[in-house]
Design a protein around this motif. Structure first.
Motif, PDB file in Angstrom:
ATOM      1  N   MET A 135       0.874  -1.171   0.000  1.00 29.41           N
ATOM      2  CA  MET A 135       0.000   0.000   0.000  1.00 29.41           C
ATOM      3  C   MET A 135       0.911   1.221   0.000  1.00 29.41           C
ATOM      4  O   MET A 135       1.358   1.690   1.050  1.00 29.41           O
ATOM      5  CB  MET A 135      -0.918  -0.015   1.233  1.00 29.41           C
ATOM      6  N   PRO A 136       1.228   1.763  -1.165  1.00 26.69           N
ATOM      7  CA  PRO A 136       2.272   2.789  -1.268  1.00 26.69           C
ATOM      8  C   PRO A 136       2.034   4.042  -0.430  1.00 26.69           C
ATOM      9  O   PRO A 136       3.001   4.696  -0.007  1.00 26.69           O
ATOM     10  CB  PRO A 136       2.282   3.127  -2.772  1.00 26.69           C
ATOM     11  N   ASP A 137       0.756   4.406  -0.182  1.00 24.36           N
ATOM     12  CA  ASP A 137       0.495   5.618   0.587  1.00 24.36           C
ATOM     13  C   ASP A 137       0.360   5.351   2.084  1.00 24.36           C
ATOM     14  O   ASP A 137      -0.024   6.238   2.849  1.00 24.36           O
ATOM     15  CB  ASP A 137      -0.767   6.317   0.084  1.00 24.36           C
ATOM     16  N   LEU A 138       0.712   4.155   2.523  1.00 25.69           N
ATOM     17  CA  LEU A 138       0.659   3.824   3.945  1.00 25.69           C
ATOM     18  C   LEU A 138       1.876   4.401   4.651  1.00 25.69           C
ATOM     19  O   LEU A 138       3.010   4.111   4.271  1.00 25.69           O
ATOM     20  CB  LEU A 138       0.624   2.300   4.127  1.00 25.69           C
ATOM     21  N   PRO A 139       1.693   5.218   5.684  1.00 28.92           N
ATOM     22  CA  PRO A 139       2.857   5.729   6.415  1.00 28.92           C
ATOM     23  C   PRO A 139       3.575   4.577   7.119  1.00 28.92           C
ATOM     24  O   PRO A 139       2.948   3.681   7.676  1.00 28.92           O
ATOM     25  CB  PRO A 139       2.253   6.716   7.415  1.00 28.92           C
ATOM     26  N   PHE A 140       4.895   4.608   7.077  1.00 22.13           N
ATOM     27  CA  PHE A 140       5.685   3.476   7.572  1.00 22.13           C
ATOM     28  C   PHE A 140       6.851   3.997   8.394  1.00 22.13           C
ATOM     29  O   PHE A 140       7.678   4.776   7.906  1.00 22.13           O
ATOM     30  CB  PHE A 140       6.193   2.651   6.386  1.00 22.13           C
ATOM     31  N   ALA A 141       6.931   3.572   9.657  1.00 26.01           N
ATOM     32  CA  ALA A 141       7.995   4.054  10.547  1.00 26.01           C
ATOM     33  C   ALA A 141       9.241   3.193  10.471  1.00 26.01           C
ATOM     34  O   ALA A 141      10.366   3.712  10.497  1.00 26.01           O
ATOM     35  CB  ALA A 141       7.481   4.088  11.986  1.00 26.01           C
ATOM     36  N   GLY A 142       9.060   1.886  10.412  1.00 20.38           N
ATOM     37  CA  GLY A 142      10.207   0.987  10.402  1.00 20.38           C
ATOM     38  C   GLY A 142       9.835  -0.359  10.984  1.00 20.38           C
ATOM     39  O   GLY A 142       8.653  -0.669  11.186  1.00 20.38           O
ATOM     40  N   VAL A 143      10.860  -1.163  11.273  1.00 22.34           N
ATOM     41  CA  VAL A 143      10.636  -2.529  11.733  1.00 22.34           C
ATOM     42  C   VAL A 143      11.278  -2.746  13.097  1.00 22.34           C
ATOM     43  O   VAL A 143      12.257  -2.089  13.463  1.00 22.34           O
ATOM     44  CB  VAL A 143      11.185  -3.565  10.727  1.00 22.34           C
ATOM     45  N   ILE A 144      10.701  -3.668  13.850  1.00 26.21           N
ATOM     46  CA  ILE A 144      11.325  -4.198  15.055  1.00 26.21           C
ATOM     47  C   ILE A 144      11.527  -5.689  14.827  1.00 26.21           C
ATOM     48  O   ILE A 144      10.583  -6.413  14.482  1.00 26.21           O
ATOM     49  CB  ILE A 144      10.462  -3.942  16.298  1.00 26.21           C
ATOM     50  N   LEU A 145      12.762  -6.124  14.976  1.00 27.95           N
ATOM     51  CA  LEU A 145      13.116  -7.516  14.748  1.00 27.95           C
ATOM     52  C   LEU A 145      12.924  -8.290  16.046  1.00 27.95           C
ATOM     53  O   LEU A 145      13.538  -7.953  17.063  1.00 27.95           O
ATOM     54  CB  LEU A 145      14.562  -7.636  14.270  1.00 27.95           C
ATOM     55  N   ASN A 146      12.095  -9.307  16.016  1.00 21.28           N
ATOM     56  CA  ASN A 146      11.799 -10.081  17.215  1.00 21.28           C
ATOM     57  C   ASN A 146      12.381 -11.485  17.101  1.00 21.28           C
ATOM     58  O   ASN A 146      12.498 -12.030  16.017  1.00 21.28           O
ATOM     59  CB  ASN A 146      10.281 -10.155  17.425  1.00 21.28           C
ATOM     60  N   ARG A 147      12.719 -12.058  18.272  1.00 23.87           N
ATOM     61  CA  ARG A 147      13.250 -13.417  18.384  1.00 23.87           C
ATOM     62  C   ARG A 147      14.545 -13.591  17.595  1.00 23.87           C
ATOM     63  O   ARG A 147      14.703 -14.512  16.792  1.00 23.87           O
ATOM     64  CB  ARG A 147      12.181 -14.441  17.974  1.00 23.87           C
TER      65      ARG A 147
END
Length: 439
Positions: A143-155
């Motif tokens: 969804m190109p217009d979705l605001p995106f902050a970043g990722v958190i890597l778990n486990r």
């Protein structure tokens, strides 16, 4: 009006650890002196209680399928005075239904886009390294217009695992906001409907404090705060749902606790008196109440205590002789004739409706519901259309009373759980979210 700056915590699927991360994040931000407003995207009545325990502020649902824009925005306005909003997504980020509702398809991505809240994507990177970036990039670009902050890597299993996974994220141009080492003690206890209720956790505050400390060690809280954003909200007439009566006796204990917070807030705002009582403590509803309301919950886990609660059952039957009683899901089952628990033990319920249900052989019922009332319901006239959600594992053995409504799923397909009405007593398997006049 503009939404308060916020973020939405989501994931590619359920089971990635987003709830424990959400609780730790809420507590950590609150410990830093921020007023934090939690939200839940989608139809969930368990997580909001955990959110409140984490940051001491009521959490509200935002539902893109069941709610219309005016109701959506008046619920969003509950963030007034907050420094930051944090919303928890349901299921995977883009998971919704096939048929569009008044607002949308019910996905967490729609909530984030409507509110202008950037997504924090929680990735379980167990069993992969650089390949996790391809998953994250697909979610970022779907969804190109979705605001995106970043990722958190778990486990994350080791420093080497972290280094390789970060390399993939750098190549994809995705900010890494945190890296959570693998730990086996972070899972919340669950049962058949998902998490246990907040009131049942043996030491919830200590657990949440531990999640917060873990996040402080492994997540960049300053970067998360800096990523928070908001979007303009459409102005218009705003009203939370009106109360179904002036004096409402509502069951509230470990067996009956599933009520959407925006409904209770609307009842309070309109001046209704909410009179809680506990069937498990064998308490009678207030005899001066205009309406007795039994929410959903886990009556199947407490069926023996409910069946032996003579004071509660006698008072409920007296009330039903002259004034309305309504039950949702678990409350509906308690109003019925019989409930069979998972061990096959039969428990006599209130007998105000003919409903008989069993957990001996479980059957999964899940999904949005649209109900057109065929008879009046407290606060609603015959012919009115309601929107709600159904989630339970009971098998219906008998449902002999007059149907309360014509009920369909989100795609318009009829469902057999029509609810029931007999005299002053009514019940539904769906949990009410909104009426279509405020969708």
């Amino acid at each position: 009006m503009r939404s308060a700056p916020g973020l939405l915590v989501s994931a590619p699927s359920s089971g990635t650890g987003k709830t424990t991360l959400m609780l730790g994040l809420l507590r950590a931000l609150a410990e830093d002196g921020l007023t934090v407003q939690p939200f839940k995207s989608g139809p969930d009545y368990i997580d909001p209680a955990f959110h409140k325990a984490a940051c001491r502020r009521n959490s509200f649902n935002l539902d893109g399928w069941a709610m219309g824009r005016d109701l959506w925005h008046v619920i969003a306005a509950q963030a007034a005075g907050a420094d930051i909003c944090v919303a928890e997504g349901s299921m995977g980020l883009y998971d919704g239904v096939a048929t569009r509702g008044q607002q949308g398809f019910g996905s967490s991505a729609e909530t984030a886009r409507a509110m202008g809240w950037p997504v924090v994507l929680v990735l379980d990177v167990g069993g992969q390294a650089q390949s996790a970036a391809a998953t994250a990039l697909g979610f970022r670009n779907f969804m190109p217009d979705l605001p995106f902050a970043g990722v958190i890597l778990n486990r994350v299993a080791s420093p080497r695992h972290e280094r390789l996974t970060r390399l993939g994220m750098e190549r994809a141009g995705l900010p890494v906001l945190g890296v959570l080492p693998r730990r086996g003690d972070l899972a919340l206890p669950e049962r058949h409907l998902g998490l246990i209720q907040a009131v049942e956790h043996p030491d919830l505050d200590t657990a949440i404090a531990g999640y917060a400390a873990f996040l402080r060690e492994n997540v960049d809280l300053d970067a998360i705060r800096a990523a928070a954003r908001g979007a303009p909200l459409v102005s218009g007439p705003r009203a939370l749902p009106k109360p179904p009566a002036q004096r409402i006796a509502i069951a509230r204990d470990a067996a009956f606790s599933f009520t959407y917070p925006h409904l209770l807030e609307g009842w309070h705002a309109a001046g209704a008196e909410i009179l809680p009582f506990s069937p498990l403590a064998d308490q009678a509803p207030d005899p001066d109440a205009d309406l007795v309301w039994l929410p959903g919950g886990y009556p199947e886990l407490h069926a023996g205590r409910i069946a032996s609660a003579g004071t509660f059952l006698a008072a409920l039957r007296r009330h039903a002789g002259t004034k309305p009683v309504h039950g949702e899901c678990g409350g509906y089952m308690a109003l019925g004739e019989m409930l069979i628990d998972k061990d096959g033990t039969r428990h006599r319920m209130a007998g105000l409706l003919g409903l008989a249900t069993s957990y001996e052989t479980r059957k999964f019922h899940l999904g949005y519901r649209r109900a057109v009332l065929q008879a009046p319901l407290p606060g609603h006239a015959a012919g009115e259309a309601l929107r709600g959600h159904e989630f339970h594992y009971s098998t219906i053995l008998d449902q002999p009373d007059a149907p309360l409504a014509q009920v369909t799923d989100a795609d318009g397909n009829p469902v057999p759980e029509t609810g029931s009405i007999r005299g002053n007593v009514s019940g539904t398997f769906f949990h009410l979210i909104a009426t279509e006049e405020n969708t």
